[in-house]
Design a protein around this motif. Structure first.
Motif, PDB file in Angstrom:
ATOM      1  N   LEU A 539       0.890  -1.462  -0.034  1.00  0.00           N
ATOM      2  CA  LEU A 539       0.011   0.115  -0.023  1.00  0.00           C
ATOM      3  C   LEU A 539       0.900   1.398  -0.029  1.00  0.00           C
ATOM      4  N   LEU A 540       1.936   1.312   0.744  1.00  0.00           N
ATOM      5  CA  LEU A 540       2.745   2.500   0.766  1.00  0.00           C
ATOM      6  C   LEU A 540       3.509   2.624  -0.495  1.00  0.00           C
ATOM      7  N   LEU A 541       3.896   1.562  -1.104  1.00  0.00           N
ATOM      8  CA  LEU A 541       4.371   1.677  -2.699  1.00  0.00           C
ATOM      9  C   LEU A 541       3.535   2.307  -3.503  1.00  0.00           C
ATOM     10  N   LEU A 542       2.200   1.651  -3.389  1.00  0.00           N
ATOM     11  CA  LEU A 542       1.071   2.168  -4.359  1.00  0.00           C
ATOM     12  C   LEU A 542       0.781   3.587  -4.449  1.00  0.00           C
ATOM     13  N   LEU A 545       3.159   5.663  -5.674  1.00  0.00           N
ATOM     14  CA  LEU A 545       2.978   5.551  -6.969  1.00  0.00           C
ATOM     15  C   LEU A 545       1.826   6.373  -7.888  1.00  0.00           C
ATOM     16  N   VAL A 546       0.413   6.258  -7.254  1.00  0.00           N
ATOM     17  CA  VAL A 546      -0.405   6.759  -7.825  1.00  0.00           C
ATOM     18  C   VAL A 546      -1.074   7.962  -7.073  1.00  0.00           C
ATOM     19  N   ARG A 547      -0.395   8.345  -5.920  1.00  0.00           N
ATOM     20  CA  ARG A 547      -0.674   9.734  -5.394  1.00  0.00           C
ATOM     21  C   ARG A 547      -2.069   9.602  -4.824  1.00  0.00           C
ATOM     22  N   SER A 548      -2.828   8.542  -4.532  1.00  0.00           N
ATOM     23  CA  SER A 548      -4.056   8.481  -4.033  1.00  0.00           C
ATOM     24  C   SER A 548      -3.965   7.335  -3.223  1.00  0.00           C
ATOM     25  N   VAL A 549      -4.637   7.655  -1.896  1.00  0.00           N
ATOM     26  CA  VAL A 549      -5.014   6.634  -0.867  1.00  0.00           C
ATOM     27  C   VAL A 549      -6.236   6.007  -1.197  1.00  0.00           C
ATOM     28  N   THR A 550      -7.145   6.466  -2.008  1.00  0.00           N
ATOM     29  CA  THR A 550      -8.506   5.676  -2.041  1.00  0.00           C
ATOM     30  C   THR A 550      -7.931   4.602  -3.087  1.00  0.00           C
TER      31      THR A 550
END
Length: 724
Positions: A539-542, A545-550
């Motif tokens: 999750l931290l990596l994603l 990457l996408v700059r979106s928590v949702t």
């Protein structure tokens, strides 16, 4: 995954230019490097280590006592099972049996063999079935040295006499190599790539890149084994994963390269664009797979640590090949990427999967259907996934033994003969070990209590070590190795029987069956920790990457659903027996202990691959238009074909494991194929567009992000994106 126009002067751009311009040097370096690593790895690599016990378990402590005080128990053993229709005392039959025993005892890898004619406890009352133990001189006897023993036993069978040689070493000796399974997977992948690209050149590049990466990765993995030993199945797992991700990563980059050429870029610029967009996504996706695999270290099990490091090494090499070797190949190919292409009836743009205004693609029309009824689509997709996952609630873990092997194996023959004559529990011996004060120590009350426990068929007298400091005895259950009742009996003996009769003395219950039970219990207790570690790190990596928590949270939940569905289907087929025989499983069996914990990080990482490539396109469109619905529609349209092709390649490679001889590898291949199929269809084609439609602009929530202006979108384009 680019959120803005890729930088032309970044590190990835520089790497792409270097590999493109110095392609001969890069290709030569890869060829020499792969050959050197393969030679060193296969010639000087570390041997496999299949030890799964350890830690502070009952079985580990029992084994430690045996190793310390009973040196004569160190060697491995085989079991010769004998069944004579006319009885073993028939003169001709006896002569054949004694000749087999003599031949086995004459082998340089065996010790003295006790004849059943000398020990009446080795023969059934009707004198039709007998058994004896064949000791091996060393724990590490090569399978090639055990194979002749299996051949001796098989050749002596016939004419009313049936012989079988059982034991772990015998099972491994007669297990055939994996065979042409990977070749079939590669052929299938080539066909899929040819259908996707319509070009022999474009088809060949991902396969060649993937093969070179896998060969080099396995060489590195074998060398790393000197530092972190890994079990023998790690190579098969690394080949399956390496080929799958290696071909897929090259496929994603190659697709971007072809798109860039069609937009008018020259080959070098197209290569730079492909590496700075799809290549960047590959690095993030591959890093996610590596992080997920390294999550296995949280299991605290030496064998799984070896698998984690070994498989991660293979994935790491495929990542490097995708962003270095493939650009070099593109430098040689240039504009000829579509060479050797078969003619098609459709327009070039449509054949390439590029959406056009004149004719909306199937993926665009499907996205419109889902977006019109997002709540209904999300509920239906979630319900299907939960139904598929339901059988996982009854999952049982164990390790395969002779009872689940193909029925033409000598080890299975030995199992059936011994089970018929001495009961199924003979294949699940329990070894009790304890420290004692002297050679005259009395373990009689303990032996008697174990013998009188419900579920115990028999128990042997205790034996004290020569140094008088330890004692052991054995007991045999009434049920077999794979049966749940045997597991319950082990826990009952440890928790209820032994504490009540030992008088403060600690008696450890060990043996192969107890070791497998401890391994399963340890896995079940530590699996939640591994899952948590993998999810949090991914999750931290994603998010980065996408700059979106949702979107990161959506990805985690959807990945868990697809993995749960894979677990459920695996239980239904392997453990419940639904279609099991048709898929190569000879009988119903528990799931191999290491399969679910190996599947989780692999599938979580691979699911993130598809998430990254889909969301990357959606994000690009959202950055350009500011409209989530248009972004989802176009992103799905632009990635549906390539994700479908990538998933089909993965499924083809994973299902080839069903053609091999190892039941555990069959299980992991089946489970991963099911998970990829679910992920590429129900998750990516239904759940992702439905959930993103429901979340709207909340998809892009990130703490501290400021609102920004977007390029205006023509009204006609908005209307077109909203139409079905």
């Amino acid at each position: 995954m680019p959120t803005e126009t890729p930088r032309a002067d970044g590190a990835l751009a520089g790497l792409a230019r270097f590999c493109f311009r110095r392609r001969r040097l890069v290709l030569l370096t890869w060829i020499v490097g792969v050959l050197a690593l393969a030679f060193l790895g296969f010639r000087f690599g570390a041997p496999s280590d299949n030890a799964y016990s350890g830690g502070d378990s009952h079985s580990a402590r029992a084994q430690a006592l045996i190793e310390q005080h009973f040196p004569d128990q160190q060697g491995d053993t085989l079991t010769l099972a004998i069944k004579a229709d006319g009885g073993i005392d028939d003169p001709a039959t006896r002569q054949r049996i004694e000749q087999v025993i003599a031949d086995l005892a004459a082998s340089p890898v065996t010790g003295p063999v006790t004849s059943p004619y000398e020990d009446q406890t080795l023969v059934t009352q009707d004198r039709r079935i007998a058994r004896t133990t064949v000791p091996l001189t060393d724990m590490d006897v090569p399978r090639a040295d055990v194979k002749p023993l299996v051949t001796i036993v098989k050749d002596a069978s016939g004419d009313g006499l049936t012989l079988g040689l059982g034991g772990d070493k015998a099972e491994k000796a007669e297990t055939p190599p994996q065979g042409p399974a990977e070749g079939i997977g590669l052929l299938t992948a080539a066909i899929i790539l040819f259908i996707a690209f319509g070009s022999l050149v474009a088809m060949g590049l991902p396969i060649v890149t993937g093969l070179m990466a896998v060969l080099g990765g396995i060489g590195v993995m074998k060398l790393v084994g000197h530092l972190v030993p890994s079990p023998d199945f790690t190579v098969l797992v690394a080949v399956l994963i390496g080929l799958g991700v290696g071909i897929d990563y090259a496929l994603f980059i190659l697709t971007r390269y072809r798109d860039s050429l069609r937009e008018g870029d020259d080959p070098e610029t197209a290569t730079v664009n492909a590496i700075t967009t799809a290549g960047r996504a590959v690095l993030f996706a591959g890093t996610t797979v590596v992080i997920a695999l390294l999550g296995l270290i949280a299991m605290g099990q030496r064998m799984m640590t070896g698998v984690a490091v070994g498989a991660s090494t293979a994935v790491l090499v495929t990542m490097i090949a995708a962003v270095t070797l493939l650009p070099a190949f593109l430098g040689f190919i240039g504009y000829k990427i579509d060479a050797l292409r078969l003619p098609r009836r459709t327009a070039r743009g449509q054949a390439a999967g590029i959406p056009t205004r004149e004719r909306r693609t199937l993926a665009e029309r499907w996205a419109g259907v889902v977006q019109r009824r997002p709540l209904v689509a999300a509920i239906l997709a979630g319900a299907i996934l939960l139904v598929l996952a339901a059988p996982a609630l009854s999952m049982r873990l164990s390790l395969p033994d002779a009872s689940v092997q193909p029925h033409d194996r000598s080890s299975y023959t030995s199992y059936t003969i011994v089970t018929e004559g001495f009961g199924p529990g003979y294949g699940a011996p329990m070894i009790f070990a304890t420290e004692v004060d002297s050679a005259g120590a009395d373990l009689g009350p303990v032996v008697e209590a174990v013998r009188n426990t419900e579920g115990i068929a028999s128990a042997t007298p205790p034996r004290v070590s020569q140094d008088g400091q330890a004692a052991i005895f054995m007991a045999f259950p009434e049920t077999g190795f794979q049966e749940e009742a045997t597991t319950d009996l082990v826990h009952k003996l440890r928790d209820e029987v032994l504490p009540g009769v030992t008088g403060g003395q600690t008696v450890y219950l060990g043996g192969p069956n107890a070791g497998a039970i401890d391994f399963a219990d340890e896995t079940s207790s530590r699996l939640p920790l591994m899952i948590t570690v993998v999810i949090v790190l991914s999750l931290l990596l994603l998010v980065a990457l996408v700059r979106s928590v949702t979107i990161a949270l959506q990805a985690a939940v959807m990945n868990l659903l697809s993995i749960g569905a894979a677990y459920g289907v695996l239980v239904a087929i392997v453990q419940w027996g639904w279609l099991g025989s048709a898929l190569g499983f000879t009988t119903e069996m528990p799931i191999t202990v290491w399969v679910p914990m190996m599947m989780f990080p692999l599938l979580f990482g691979l699911s993130m691959d598809y998430e990254v490539f889909l969301i990357s396109r959606i994000r690009e469109e959202y950055e350009r238009t500011g409209d989530t619905r248009i972004a989802v529609t176009r992103g799905l349209a632009r990635t549906a074909k390539v994700i479908t092709a990538a998933a089909a390649i993965m499924i083809a490679i994973f299902t080839t494991a069903l053609l091999g001889p190892d039941v555990s590898v069959k299980q992991i291949g089946l489970g991963m194929a099911v998970a990829v199929l679910v992920d590429a269809t129900i998750i990516r084609m239904i759940l992702v567009p439905a959930v993103m439609e429901l979340c709207g602009d909340a998809n892009w929530w990130f703490p501290g992000r400021k609102s920004r202006k977007f390029t205006s979108v023509p009204p006609a384009e908005v209307e077109e994106a909203a139409r079905v």
